[in-house]
Design a protein around this motif. Structure first.
Motif, PDB file in Angstrom:
ATOM      1  N   TRP A 174      36.989  35.877  30.988  1.00 22.53           N
ATOM      2  CA  TRP A 174      36.791  36.502  29.692  1.00 22.53           C
ATOM      3  C   TRP A 174      35.683  35.756  28.974  1.00 22.53           C
ATOM      4  O   TRP A 174      35.827  34.587  28.641  1.00 22.53           O
ATOM      5  N   ARG A 175      34.539  36.432  28.765  1.00 24.30           N
ATOM      6  CA  ARG A 175      33.437  35.845  28.010  1.00 24.30           C
ATOM      7  C   ARG A 175      33.714  36.086  26.530  1.00 24.30           C
ATOM      8  O   ARG A 175      33.488  37.171  25.990  1.00 24.30           O
ATOM      9  N   ILE A 176      34.207  35.071  25.863  1.00 21.18           N
ATOM     10  CA  ILE A 176      34.579  35.222  24.459  1.00 21.18           C
ATOM     11  C   ILE A 176      33.351  35.275  23.560  1.00 21.18           C
ATOM     12  O   ILE A 176      33.427  35.747  22.422  1.00 21.18           O
ATOM     13  N   CYS A 177      32.189  34.800  24.055  1.00 19.80           N
ATOM     14  CA  CYS A 177      30.913  34.895  23.355  1.00 19.80           C
ATOM     15  C   CYS A 177      29.852  34.616  24.418  1.00 19.80           C
ATOM     16  O   CYS A 177      30.187  34.245  25.547  1.00 19.80           O
ATOM     17  N   PRO A 178      28.558  34.800  24.099  1.00 19.18           N
ATOM     18  CA  PRO A 178      27.544  34.579  25.133  1.00 19.18           C
ATOM     19  C   PRO A 178      27.566  33.198  25.762  1.00 19.18           C
ATOM     20  O   PRO A 178      27.199  33.046  26.921  1.00 19.18           O
ATOM     21  N   TRP A 202      30.343  30.917  25.869  1.00 19.44           N
ATOM     22  CA  TRP A 202      31.621  30.378  26.307  1.00 19.44           C
ATOM     23  C   TRP A 202      32.414  31.417  27.092  1.00 19.44           C
ATOM     24  O   TRP A 202      32.435  32.595  26.742  1.00 19.44           O
ATOM     25  N   GLY A 203      33.069  30.925  28.155  1.00 21.13           N
ATOM     26  CA  GLY A 203      33.914  31.782  28.967  1.00 21.13           C
ATOM     27  C   GLY A 203      35.163  31.043  29.414  1.00 21.13           C
ATOM     28  O   GLY A 203      35.159  29.817  29.558  1.00 21.13           O
ATOM     29  N   ILE A 204      36.235  31.792  29.608  1.00 19.95           N
ATOM     30  CA  ILE A 204      37.500  31.252  30.129  1.00 19.95           C
ATOM     31  C   ILE A 204      37.809  31.998  31.415  1.00 19.95           C
ATOM     32  O   ILE A 204      37.908  33.233  31.413  1.00 19.95           O
ATOM     33  N   ALA A 205      37.951  31.258  32.505  1.00 17.15           N
ATOM     34  CA  ALA A 205      38.188  31.861  33.816  1.00 17.15           C
ATOM     35  C   ALA A 205      39.451  31.289  34.431  1.00 17.15           C
ATOM     36  O   ALA A 205      39.854  30.158  34.128  1.00 17.15           O
ATOM     37  N   VAL A 206      40.059  32.081  35.306  1.00 15.35           N
ATOM     38  CA  VAL A 206      41.194  31.604  36.099  1.00 15.35           C
ATOM     39  C   VAL A 206      41.118  32.282  37.464  1.00 15.35           C
ATOM     40  O   VAL A 206      40.930  33.495  37.550  1.00 15.35           O
ATOM     41  N   ASN A 207      41.192  31.485  38.521  1.00 14.43           N
ATOM     42  CA  ASN A 207      41.192  31.992  39.889  1.00 14.43           C
ATOM     43  C   ASN A 207      42.479  31.596  40.580  1.00 14.43           C
ATOM     44  O   ASN A 207      43.006  30.493  40.373  1.00 14.43           O
ATOM     45  N   GLY A 208      42.953  32.492  41.412  1.00 19.57           N
ATOM     46  CA  GLY A 208      44.163  32.219  42.175  1.00 19.57           C
ATOM     47  C   GLY A 208      43.991  32.585  43.638  1.00 19.57           C
ATOM     48  O   GLY A 208      43.315  33.573  43.961  1.00 19.57           O
ATOM     49  N   SER A 209      44.559  31.771  44.516  1.00 17.43           N
ATOM     50  CA  SER A 209      44.496  32.023  45.960  1.00 17.43           C
ATOM     51  C   SER A 209      45.909  31.991  46.534  1.00 17.43           C
ATOM     52  O   SER A 209      46.760  31.201  46.094  1.00 17.43           O
ATOM     53  N   TRP A 210      46.125  32.840  47.528  1.00 19.80           N
ATOM     54  CA  TRP A 210      47.420  32.831  48.211  1.00 19.80           C
ATOM     55  C   TRP A 210      47.218  33.343  49.628  1.00 19.80           C
ATOM     56  O   TRP A 210      46.487  34.317  49.853  1.00 19.80           O
ATOM     57  N   THR A 211      47.862  32.669  50.581  1.00 17.66           N
ATOM     58  CA  THR A 211      47.843  33.152  51.956  1.00 17.66           C
ATOM     59  C   THR A 211      49.037  32.582  52.719  1.00 17.66           C
ATOM     60  O   THR A 211      49.584  31.526  52.337  1.00 17.66           O
ATOM     61  N   SER A 212      49.440  33.249  53.766  1.00 18.69           N
ATOM     62  CA  SER A 212      50.537  32.771  54.619  1.00 18.69           C
ATOM     63  C   SER A 212      50.364  33.380  56.005  1.00 18.69           C
ATOM     64  O   SER A 212      50.600  34.585  56.200  1.00 18.69           O
TER      65      SER A 212
END
Length: 344
Positions: free
Chosen positions: A208-212, A214-224
């Motif tokens: 989410w780019r809250i302004c030009p 600054w940004g807040i990111a979250v990544n998730g990984s999953w495998t089995s």
């Protein structure tokens, strides 16, 4: 008494005939912004650019409603003659004009459609911004008034002229290319780390780019994954939130701070390892724009990870514990070539 009335009537008639006609005028206000020869950067404090910018911003603020309504466009002309060829001069003039417009869009909160832009490979190294600012009413002589009336003898004629001028201005605005695009929108992006997917580890995230800047990111990984009758295993999950600060004019380079946590279960040989990880660090990267909706994000993270795990072996389908270990890791903790899709 009758003489006084007659004199007063005659006086009023003479005043009506000889008193100057009040008319609306417009004054052209032109601001000039200087550029270093062969350069396209807009240095605001240089060569009086700060004074001109302050003056122009004041004019814009005083006429902002009219400007935003499209009735009072800002005429921007970019000039360059210090490059080696006409094409290079025109390209530099275009960049200079866009930089001045960007400054005005950000500071004055106006829009690209409020400009009419032309670029020239002649005259010098500067950008002019002309604003036809309405001024107070001034007196016009009888001769000037009669000349105007002669040019427009009827009300219908004056209305037709006004319509023609408005139509011409609208066509000019429509033909003017949109040269300045400022990243002022707040958008949500879907992210997929292609390096993770290449190792058969599905990875998705949001930013989410809250302004030009600054940004807040979250990544998730999953495998089995399991194979060899479940004697071999590759399984994990990770979550990595991140705060980013974007730099530069195009906001393509960034620095960030990331936190990472997760669990894993690897058994690629006779001995397996299962445990938790937690850490964080500093990230850096560059976003390459592919088109309006897609970017390619190259990033690397350096920092610290703490890994607490137990070793085990599988004997007759029974997991036998072989001890615990704790390790600290300093160095690369994340890497990615991430496809970014702007959802909205």
């Amino acid at each position: 008494m009758s003489r006084k009335i007659t004199f007063l009537t005659l006086f009023l008639w003479l005043m009506t005939v000889t008193f100057p006609v009040i008319a609306q005028q417009k004054a052209d206000t032109t601001c000039i912004f200087r550029f270093v020869p062969q350069k396209d950067m807009f240095y605001v404090p240089w060569k009086g650019n700060d004074t001109e910018l302050a003056r122009l911003l004041e004019y814009i603020e005083n006429n902002k409603a009219t400007i935003l309504d499209g009735k009072l466009p800002l005429l921007v002309d970019g000039y360059c003659k210090s490059q080696g060829s006409k094409a290079e001069n025109l390209a530099t003039a275009k960049i200079r004009a866009n930089r001045v417009k960007s400054e005005l869009i950000i500071r004055a909160k106006i829009k690209e459609e409020n400009f009419i832009t032309h670029n020239h490979a002649t005259e010098g190294d500067f950008v002019t911004v002309r604003l036809t600012v309405p001024v107070k009413e001034t007196a016009v002589t009888d001769a000037e008034a009669e000349a105007r009336l002669a040019a427009e003898p009827t009300v219908a004629g004056r209305r037709e002229r006004q319509k023609a001028e408005a139509a011409a201005q609208q066509n000019t605005l429509a033909d003017t290319p949109s040269e300045t695009k400022i990243t002022t929108d707040h958008h949500l992006s879907l992210r997929a780390n292609l390096l993770r997917w290449a190792t058969l580890t599905p990875d998705l995230g949001l930013e989410w780019r809250i302004c030009p800047s600054w940004g807040i990111a979250v990544n998730g990984s999953w495998t089995s994954w399991t194979w060899s009758d479940k004697d071999r295993r590759y399984a994990l999950w990770e979550v990595a939130p991140e705060v980013r600060y974007y730099m530069g004019e195009k906001k393509a380079w960034y620095l960030g701070a990331m936190f990472k946590t997760g669990q894993f279960n690897y058994k690629l040989s006779e001995t397996g390892k299962q445990g938790d990880l937690m850490g964080g660090g500093i990230t850096a990267g560059y976003q390459l724009r592919l088109n309006k909706a897609l970017d390619l994000d190259f990033n690397l993270g350096l920092g610290y990870l703490n890994v607490d795990f137990e070793k085990y072996e599988v004997i007759d389908d029974v997991r036998v514990r072989r001890g615990n270990e704790t390790k600290d890791w300093y160095g690369p903790i994340n890497a990615g070539v991430t496809l970014v899709w702007k959802l909205f």
